[in-house]
Design a protein around this motif. Structure first.
Motif, mmCIF file in Angstrom:
data_model
loop_
_atom_site.group_PDB
_atom_site.id
_atom_site.type_symbol
_atom_site.label_atom_id
_atom_site.label_comp_id
_atom_site.label_asym_id
_atom_site.label_seq_id
_atom_site.Cartn_x
_atom_site.Cartn_y
_atom_site.Cartn_z
ATOM 1 N N GLN A 117 3.140 -15.451 0.489
ATOM 2 C CA GLN A 117 3.107 -14.323 -0.336
ATOM 3 C C GLN A 117 1.778 -14.236 -0.560
ATOM 4 O O GLN A 117 0.858 -15.152 -0.825
ATOM 5 N N SER A 122 -0.837 -7.923 -8.668
ATOM 6 C CA SER A 122 -0.588 -6.759 -7.966
ATOM 7 C C SER A 122 -1.195 -5.390 -8.828
ATOM 8 O O SER A 122 -1.574 -5.543 -9.738
ATOM 9 N N ARG A 167 2.226 0.638 -9.230
ATOM 10 C CA ARG A 167 3.584 0.322 -7.992
ATOM 11 C C ARG A 167 3.317 1.429 -6.814
ATOM 12 O O ARG A 167 3.528 0.891 -5.540
ATOM 13 N N ASP A 170 1.068 -0.502 -4.518
ATOM 14 C CA ASP A 170 1.544 -1.487 -4.041
ATOM 15 C C ASP A 170 2.564 -1.108 -2.714
ATOM 16 O O ASP A 170 2.563 -1.856 -1.730
ATOM 17 N N ARG A 171 2.962 0.090 -2.856
ATOM 18 C CA ARG A 171 3.899 0.695 -1.886
ATOM 19 C C ARG A 171 3.141 0.934 -0.577
ATOM 20 O O ARG A 171 3.336 0.591 0.640
ATOM 21 N N LYS A 172 2.015 1.582 -0.917
ATOM 22 C CA LYS A 172 0.989 1.888 0.170
ATOM 23 C C LYS A 172 0.592 0.595 0.889
ATOM 24 O O LYS A 172 0.392 0.749 2.219
ATOM 25 N N SER A 173 0.093 -0.342 0.127
ATOM 26 C CA SER A 173 -0.562 -1.336 0.559
ATOM 27 C C SER A 173 0.280 -2.372 1.264
ATOM 28 O O SER A 173 0.047 -3.161 2.145
ATOM 29 N N GLY A 174 1.627 -2.069 1.190
ATOM 30 C CA GLY A 174 2.849 -2.879 1.856
ATOM 31 C C GLY A 174 3.246 -4.240 1.154
ATOM 32 O O GLY A 174 3.874 -4.983 1.443
ATOM 33 N N ARG A 175 2.592 -4.413 0.016
ATOM 34 C CA ARG A 175 3.003 -5.465 -0.950
ATOM 35 C C ARG A 175 4.566 -5.421 -1.357
ATOM 36 O O ARG A 175 5.117 -6.339 -1.535
ATOM 37 N N VAL A 176 4.994 -4.283 -1.746
ATOM 38 C CA VAL A 176 6.297 -3.970 -2.440
ATOM 39 C C VAL A 176 6.956 -3.027 -1.355
ATOM 40 O O VAL A 176 6.426 -2.064 -0.835
ATOM 41 N N GLN A 177 8.248 -3.335 -1.091
ATOM 42 C CA GLN A 177 9.002 -2.546 -0.106
ATOM 43 C C GLN A 177 9.789 -1.853 -1.372
ATOM 44 O O GLN A 177 10.798 -2.040 -1.937
ATOM 45 N N LYS A 178 9.924 -0.375 -1.120
ATOM 46 C CA LYS A 178 10.781 0.570 -2.030
ATOM 47 C C LYS A 178 10.803 0.225 -3.260
ATOM 48 O O LYS A 178 11.186 -0.278 -3.818
#
Length: 178
Positions: A117, A122, A167, A170-178
């Motif tokens: 990871q 984040s 948050r 983070d979604r845009k960068s792909g670190r967090v999904q949904k």
């Protein structure tokens, strides 16, 4: 005598013109046959060119299909490797109670999954901290009568806003999904 001469000349002229028409007709008929044959040859050349293009297209299509099949086989092989690694991990973690050496290998697999990871803060955490500090400062400045209460309210509102914005990053960068 003049009449005879004129009549003879007109007959010769008439006969000679009739022969020329027949020659022209036979010549034009031969020319038409040659033109027709030339057009047929051109049509056959075009048909051959179309057939060559078809063959080339089929070759390209076959080569693209082969590439797609190879990619699909690579995907399946990769999926099999991942599945084997997962079964190896689960079997090694299942034997943790039996061997102390396998216990250390079980902990190594857990360590490798955590190192895969991304490290660092984040965007959600950064946004929360920045929003909380900024909101607390703004709340303390705005609330003249009770700066402490203003700082608390501003910190909570700023932290929530900062978290929401972080948050989304983070979604845009792909670190967090949904």
């Amino acid at each position: 005598m003049k009449n005879l001469f004129l009549t003879g000349a007109s007959i010769i002229l008439l006969l000679s013109s009739c022969n020329k028409d027949e020659k022209l007709q036979t010549a034009s008929l031969e020319q038409q046959k040659l033109d027709y044959q030339a057009r047929q040859i051109d049509i056959e050349k075009q048909k051959l060119a179309i057939e060559k293009e078809k063959i080339n297209f089929e070759r390209q299509k076959d080569s693209l299909n082969k590439v797609e099949e190879e990619k699909e086989q690579e995907r399946k092989a990769e999926a099999n490797r991942v599945a084997r690694k997962r079964t190896t991990r689960s079997s090694s973690s299942g034997s943790v109670a039996n061997n102390s050496s396998s216990a250390s290998s079980g902990s190594n697999t857990a360590a490798t999954t955590t190192t895969a990871q991304k490290k660092g803060w984040s965007s959600a955490a950064k946004g929360t901290v920045i929003g909380t500090v900024g909101g607390a400062a703004a709340g303390a400045i705005i609330s003249k009568k009770n700066p402490g209460l203003g700082a608390v309210i501003g910190g909570v509102a700023g932290g929530a806003t900062g978290y929401t914005i972080g948050r989304a990053e983070d979604r845009k960068s792909g670190r967090v999904q949904k």
